[in-house]
Design an enzyme around this catalytic site. Sequence first.
Site, PDB file in Angstrom:
ATOM      1  N   SER A 297     107.833  45.818   1.808  1.00 27.10           N
ATOM      2  CA  SER A 297     107.220  45.024   1.353  1.00 27.10           C
ATOM      3  C   SER A 297     108.192  43.663   1.331  1.00 27.10           C
ATOM      4  O   SER A 297     108.386  42.904   1.970  1.00 27.10           O
ATOM      5  CB  SER A 297     106.083  45.153   0.269  1.00 27.10           C
ATOM      6  OG  SER A 297     105.097  43.748  -0.080  1.00 27.10           O
TER       7      SER A 297
ATOM      8  N   ASP B 234      98.648  48.598   8.461  1.00 26.36           N
ATOM      9  CA  ASP B 234      99.149  48.067   7.049  1.00 26.36           C
ATOM     10  C   ASP B 234      98.313  47.047   6.756  1.00 26.36           C
ATOM     11  O   ASP B 234      98.211  46.102   6.920  1.00 26.36           O
ATOM     12  CB  ASP B 234     100.587  47.561   7.077  1.00 26.36           C
ATOM     13  CG  ASP B 234     101.067  46.972   5.761  1.00 26.36           C
ATOM     14  OD1 ASP B 234     100.275  46.635   4.741  1.00 26.36           O
ATOM     15  OD2 ASP B 234     102.024  47.897   5.861  1.00 26.36           O
TER      16      ASP B 234
ATOM     17  N   HIS C 130     100.440  51.331   2.904  1.00 25.24           N
ATOM     18  CA  HIS C 130     100.914  49.869   3.168  1.00 25.24           C
ATOM     19  C   HIS C 130     103.062  50.248   3.161  1.00 25.24           C
ATOM     20  O   HIS C 130     103.149  51.534   2.604  1.00 25.24           O
ATOM     21  CB  HIS C 130     101.035  49.601   2.217  1.00 25.24           C
ATOM     22  CG  HIS C 130     102.018  48.136   1.904  1.00 25.24           C
ATOM     23  ND1 HIS C 130     102.487  47.183   3.049  1.00 25.24           N
ATOM     24  CD2 HIS C 130     103.023  47.585   0.900  1.00 25.24           C
ATOM     25  CE1 HIS C 130     102.999  46.076   2.215  1.00 25.24           C
ATOM     26  NE2 HIS C 130     103.739  46.761   0.603  1.00 25.24           N
TER      27      HIS C 130
END
Length: 525
Positions: A239, A465, A493
């Site tokens: 991320s 995602d 994710h």
Amino acid sequence: MRAVRPTRLVPAVLAAALLLGACTSGGSTPGQTVSSTPSSDHAPAAGVTPLEPLPAEIPAALASYYGQKLDWKTCDGDFDCTTFKVPLDYAAPAGGDLVLTAARKRAAGGKARLGSLLLNPGGPGGSAVEYVEGVAKGYDPEVRGAYDLVGLDPRGVGRSSPVTCLSGDRMDAYTAVDITPDDQSEIDALVAADQEFAAGCKQRSGGFLGHVSTVESARDLDVLRALLGDQKLSYLGKSYGTFLGATYAGLFPSRVGRMVLDGAMDPVLDARAGNKTQAGGFDVAWAAFAKDCAKREDCPLGRDEQQLDQQLDALFKRIDGAPLPTESSRKLTEAQATTGVIHAMYAEFLWPQLRTALTTAKAGDGTALLKLSDQYYDREADGSYPNLMFANMAVNCLDLPAPFASPAEAAAAVPEFEQASRHFGRDMAWMALACGYWPVKPTGAPHTIRAAGAAPIVVVGTTRDPATPYAWAQSLAGQLESGRLLSYDGDGHTAYGRHNTCVDGAVNRYLLGGDAPAAGTRCAK
């Protein structure tokens, strides 16, 4: 979810669950295929410049920082922890220091033949110390045997001079405030909440709010790399951790070792474009949830996807008009209901919990949906909050100029955001207003990252995602001179460590042997 780019990590406890027992060093298995497809590049906006590398030679003014000795001490069970100093301001290192904390899980057998693998879970604001302590035992045994796993809390985060802003009760109020204002009084309330948050950060952390940027954190990584005795940085970021890692690569391309960037952010996007495309990502994730839900007898919003869309809109509207009671003294507001739904988009194993929460909310009880919202913010049972969202705002507001300077600008952008995301666009437009009241001017701007001369960098993208849309991974892989795109055709994710042996095998082979997957490698769900 209060950030200009509210890319949120999977919380450490969830990440640990995802990783435990997940990784293997094998290749594809039945039902998982590998194919090659070309990656597509995002054309950077006009005026976007590349991130330039720093000089390879360490400046004399920083020699004392690079010459520190780490004093590791046992902490939190079978981990080691240490602290070290970095300059508050790299441009003026004599102006004071920050103290950062790192944790380490020694390689199995006590000898790390490949050195250290630094991990970052995302955020910004996620504690890498807690992440390492939560997931270390779940990593592939060969990876654990080859590397010391190290987590550094970035400046302003966790145990590294953390940013603080509001008390627990004021954070409760902040997370509950209406983020889809319908009239001037609701706009005024939202502005007041954003101003209170910014003022609290300035009052409690003002001395270093101007020095928690991603560029500075990347420079801190290089100090730690040297103190660990590693000639090159091996790194796995998820991320926001991909943005931190890519920034490091752009600044220090010759010092990149084996780098994996999973759930990539796109550095060419400004805050407005980032928020808008992320809103679209959550709509894509909702569509996947709706398709799955419609097949199940316990789906609370109907048995076809269009009906689910209509029912979700109706539920949000109903809660906006009359917040739902819960088992506690708190009521579930529309903002918290939206956050709860968004939180469940991060991982498929949360979908059953969301179905239950939507069922009870439809019946008038907001308890389960509020629990999902609290999980998103990492709210503790005693009503306290970690510094996750404080650091999230501080870093985001420093890294990019605010997308909107006034409520009028945010309101004017709502139709554009709603076109990108039916369910979440309006919320994301108004949430982007927060940095307009930040007490420190931004130091960053959109840029490309080429990292010319770096070793191969693996960029992992998941096609559905929600938080870091797949197009961002395509763009970053295309920008990096040595980028290799590894695609996962799936939901949730990030991809590594989620029981897909194609993805896990490709990443593990790279970490262990340096064999990067061919550009465009694609793994099926």
